[in-house]
Enzyme design. Structure first.
Site, mmCIF file in Angstrom:
data_model
loop_
_atom_site.group_PDB
_atom_site.id
_atom_site.type_symbol
_atom_site.label_atom_id
_atom_site.label_comp_id
_atom_site.label_asym_id
_atom_site.label_seq_id
_atom_site.Cartn_x
_atom_site.Cartn_y
_atom_site.Cartn_z
ATOM 1 N N HIS A 147 -77.377 -14.948 12.418
ATOM 2 C CA HIS A 147 -78.785 -14.933 12.817
ATOM 3 C C HIS A 147 -78.891 -14.222 14.157
ATOM 4 O O HIS A 147 -78.278 -14.633 15.138
ATOM 5 C CB HIS A 147 -79.344 -16.352 12.932
ATOM 6 C CG HIS A 147 -80.822 -16.380 13.234
ATOM 7 N ND1 HIS A 147 -81.781 -16.480 12.237
ATOM 8 C CD2 HIS A 147 -81.497 -16.298 14.402
ATOM 9 C CE1 HIS A 147 -82.978 -16.459 12.781
ATOM 10 N NE2 HIS A 147 -82.831 -16.362 14.089
ATOM 11 N N CYS A 148 -79.662 -13.153 14.198
ATOM 12 C CA CYS A 148 -79.774 -12.331 15.400
ATOM 13 C C CYS A 148 -81.054 -12.701 16.152
ATOM 14 O O CYS A 148 -82.156 -12.479 15.646
ATOM 15 C CB CYS A 148 -79.792 -10.847 15.028
ATOM 16 S SG CYS A 148 -79.896 -9.746 16.460
#
Length: 382
Positions: free
Chosen positions: A181-182
């Site tokens: 997850h960025c």
């Protein structure tokens, strides 16, 4: 139907029981009861069954920490996206307002053409892939009943999980071929937008390297100019003249303060030099940090694995090594084939139209089923 004393007594007893609260009934607020139930579940997870190990204990102890990190990341994702837009926008303003006029005045026609073509190509690649990476869904497994194969059941979603699917605590749902997850995208990097994410990292790294190399001389000139401005600012604007200075005519009649000349620079000059220094420091820092991240992801793509699968495969290698066996990644199709599959290259022209130019094509397959054995021939003959 006849009503007797016993019937009336029974009716009064029912009314009394309904009107009066139960003894010992929990009167705590709902949110407190939920927290207590959650903490009770964490404690019970330590001795749930014989399969409890150090990983289960670690997850149970640090579950509140993980929840806090996920909650903060979820709410600060929009802020991170705006931060990226502001930083990139500030560099663009400096390039168009300050550097472009200097290039048009000092560079040769060949140099001007090179900077205009490469700079705008790089800009288009950055904007396109960042927009697609933030707005494209990473891919989710189907929620309705279907015949797709699955390898396990998600403990949080209580839904079947296809191969290479993992649960994201921030998005609070399962992601197909999840990488991570960025927060800078405010989105998960998964099956459908992994290529956009990697292409954005490559384009932004190239752009920062381009600004850092081409602006090195301007940075040194601006830094030396700022240092000279500091020395000039030390000189006082006026020095009183007394004694023999007045008698020998150092000053005009009636003037007692010697006025120093105006500084050889203006506020505009100082801001231009500071802007150049800001641009060079920011782009050089991002080039080093993001370049290392891009190289790491390139190595993972070459191996045919994601960031999560890298840890899983590492554990499997160690576990099988103790038994004298060798672990092979079932999704590694060879270096070139891994890149073809990741970039969606199906013919030679796609290296130009799908790699070097913006392209919105979807990855091959459906993200639910995968070939689990390495192949010797090319998956996509090119």
């Amino acid at each position: 139907m006849r009503w007797g004393p016993s019937s009336a007594l029974h009716l009064l007893r029912c009314v009394r029981l309904r009107s009066c609260p139960r003894r010992g009934r929990n009167t705590l607020p709902l949110w407190i009861r939920e927290i207590l139930a959650y903490m009770r579940l964490l404690v019970q997870s330590f001795y749930f069954n014989s399969l409890t190990d150090s990983d289960v204990v670690f997850d149970s102890v640090f579950e509140p920490v993980f929840w806090t990190v996920d909650y903060v990341t979820r709410w600060f994702g929009t802020l991170f996206v705006w931060l990226v837009v502001i930083l990139v926008g500030s560099i663009l303003v400096i390039c168009y307002v300050i550097l472009l006029p200097m290039v048009l005045k000092t560079y040769s026609p060949e140099g001007i053409a090179w900077h205009l073509c490469y700079g705008h190509w790089n800009l288009v690649m950055i904007v396109f892939h960042y927009y697609k990476a933030t707005t494209t869904s990473p891919g989710y497994p189907p929620t309705e009943k279907n015949d797709s194969p699955f390898v396990s059941v998600c403990k949080r979603c209580i839904m079947p999980k296809p191969a290479r699917t993992h649960h994201c605590g921030i998005c609070n749902r399962c992601i197909l071929r999840m990488d991570h997850h960025c927060p800078w995208l405010n989105n998960c990097v998964g099956y459908l937008n992994h290529r956009y994410f990697f292409s954005f990292c490559v384009a932004l790294t190239l752009g920062c390297v381009y600004c850092s190399i081409s602006g090195r001389d301007l940075f040194l000139e601006a830094y030396n100019a700022i240092e000279s401005f500091k020395h000039l600012d030390v000189v006082k604007p006026g020095v009183p003249v007394t004694g023999m200075g007045v008698l020998i005519g150092l000053l005009p009649p009636g003037q007692t303060i010697y006025q120093t000349p105006a500084p050889p620079y203006t506020f505009k000059d100082k801001m231009i030099h500071k802007s150049i220094i800001y641009m060079w420091v920011l782009t050089s820092t991002v080039a080093v940090a993001l370049g290392a991240l891009t190289i790491w992801h390139a190595v993972l793509i070459t191996r045919g694995e994601t960031s999560i699968e890298r840890h899983i495969n590492s554990k499997e290698r160690k576990r099988l090594a103790k038994r004298g066996q060798v672990y092979r990644n079932p999704f590694d199709y060879g270096r070139l084939n891994n890149w073809k599959y990741f970039l969606g290259v199906e013919k030679r022209s796609h290296w130009l139209t799908r790699v070097l130019l913006p392209s919105g094509h979807t990855p091959p397959g459906d993200g639910l089923t995968w070939d689990i054995f390495p192949v010797k021939k090319d998956l996509i003959p090119v």
